[in-house]
Design a protein around this motif. Structure first.
Motif, PDB file in Angstrom:
ATOM      1  N   UNK A   1       0.831  -1.207   0.000  1.00 24.71           N
ATOM      2  CA  UNK A   1       0.000   0.000   0.000  1.00 24.71           C
ATOM      3  C   UNK A   1       0.867   1.259   0.000  1.00 24.71           C
ATOM      4  N   UNK A   2       1.917   1.271   0.808  1.00 29.10           N
ATOM      5  CA  UNK A   2       2.803   2.441   0.867  1.00 29.10           C
ATOM      6  C   UNK A   2       3.490   2.658  -0.480  1.00 29.10           C
ATOM      7  N   UNK A   3       3.945   1.579  -1.094  1.00 32.08           N
ATOM      8  CA  UNK A   3       4.573   1.688  -2.408  1.00 32.08           C
ATOM      9  C   UNK A   3       3.581   2.247  -3.422  1.00 32.08           C
TER      10      UNK A   3
ATOM     11  N   UNK B   1       4.591  -8.213  -5.810  1.00 29.41           N
ATOM     12  CA  UNK B   1       5.443  -7.097  -6.188  1.00 29.41           C
ATOM     13  C   UNK B   1       5.761  -7.165  -7.675  1.00 29.41           C
ATOM     14  N   UNK B   2       6.116  -8.342  -8.155  1.00 34.47           N
ATOM     15  CA  UNK B   2       6.423  -8.535  -9.576  1.00 34.47           C
ATOM     16  C   UNK B   2       5.208  -8.212 -10.436  1.00 34.47           C
ATOM     17  N   UNK B   3       4.030  -8.634 -10.003  1.00 36.51           N
ATOM     18  CA  UNK B   3       2.802  -8.347 -10.757  1.00 36.51           C
ATOM     19  C   UNK B   3       2.488  -6.852 -10.769  1.00 36.51           C
ATOM     20  N   UNK B   4       2.769  -6.180  -9.663  1.00 32.31           N
ATOM     21  CA  UNK B   4       2.571  -4.736  -9.608  1.00 32.31           C
ATOM     22  C   UNK B   4       3.494  -4.051 -10.613  1.00 32.31           C
ATOM     23  N   UNK B   5       4.747  -4.463 -10.634  1.00 30.91           N
ATOM     24  CA  UNK B   5       5.695  -3.903 -11.592  1.00 30.91           C
ATOM     25  C   UNK B   5       5.253  -4.193 -13.024  1.00 30.91           C
TER      26      UNK B   5
ATOM     27  N   UNK C   1       1.183  -0.494 -18.379  1.00 23.40           N
ATOM     28  CA  UNK C   1       0.541   0.821 -18.479  1.00 23.40           C
ATOM     29  C   UNK C   1       1.426   1.824 -19.212  1.00 23.40           C
ATOM     30  N   UNK C   2       2.729   1.625 -19.148  1.00 21.93           N
ATOM     31  CA  UNK C   2       3.667   2.520 -19.829  1.00 21.93           C
ATOM     32  C   UNK C   2       3.882   2.107 -21.287  1.00 21.93           C
TER      33      UNK C   2
END
Length: 184
Positions: A67-69, A129-133, A139-140
């Motif tokens: 959440x903080x990230x 974390x990997x999925x978030x990245x 998206x980019x």
């Protein structure tokens, strides 16, 4: 918050501080009791075993960390900036006076070979974390394999920052990510 919830939060706060600072195996339930003010009997009612407490600590840490990230990253409007913002957030985290590395890497190193639950929590955290990245990379409009490279840079920065006691690896990893983004 109920008495049950308050006792659980105090126990988890104490466990998180102690486990992160000293290591899981070095901390007994008596130390958690002393730091939390929760009686040993109540502690075992809330968490039937030390492993149950460790797993609860890891689950809560995962949620708070991610959440903080996301809060930091999503404050950046441009998709490419969001990818690089991950490393800025890591730099801030690595600069905290009590930074001792990634709790999931540390926990896996201590207990991953003997606790399937700890190994699973570490794997789930790293996968999320990997999925978030990967979502940031998609998206980019970047090639999908960039997510693996960015993840390795971030993970390597975590380990190196913990060992060296310096936030510098976040900046180095950010520079490498920028180069990879320029090449893609």
């Amino acid at each position: 918050m109920s008495d049950h919830g308050a006792a659980q939060e105090r126990a988890l706060d104490a466990a998180e501080s102690l486990f992160y600072r000293r290591g899981i195996q070095a901390v007994g339930m008596d130390a958690v009791r002393n730091a939390s003010g929760v009686s040993l009997k109540r502690l075992y009612q809330l968490f039937p075993s030390k492993e149950a407490l460790v797993l609860a600590f890891l689950q809560r840490r995962d949620e708070r960390w991610r959440q903080a990230l996301a809060h930091h990253v999503e404050a950046h409007p441009a998709p490419d900036e969001r990818i690089l913002a991950v490393f800025d957030w890591l730099h801030t985290w690595f600069s905290e006076p009590d930074f001792r590395g990634c709790a999931f890497i540390n926990s896996f190193g201590e207990l991953g070979g003997i606790s399937p639950g700890v190994a699973e929590q570490a794997m789930l955290h790293k996968r999320a974390f990997r999925e978030y990245l990967a979502a940031l990379v998609t998206a980019a409009g970047r090639p999908a394999d960039l997510a693996d490279h960015v993840a390795l840079l971030a993970e390597g920065a975590m380990v190196t920052a913990a060992i060296t006691g310096s936030p510098g690896p976040a900046r180095q990893a950010r520079s490498a990510a920028r180069l990879l983004m320029g090449a893609s």
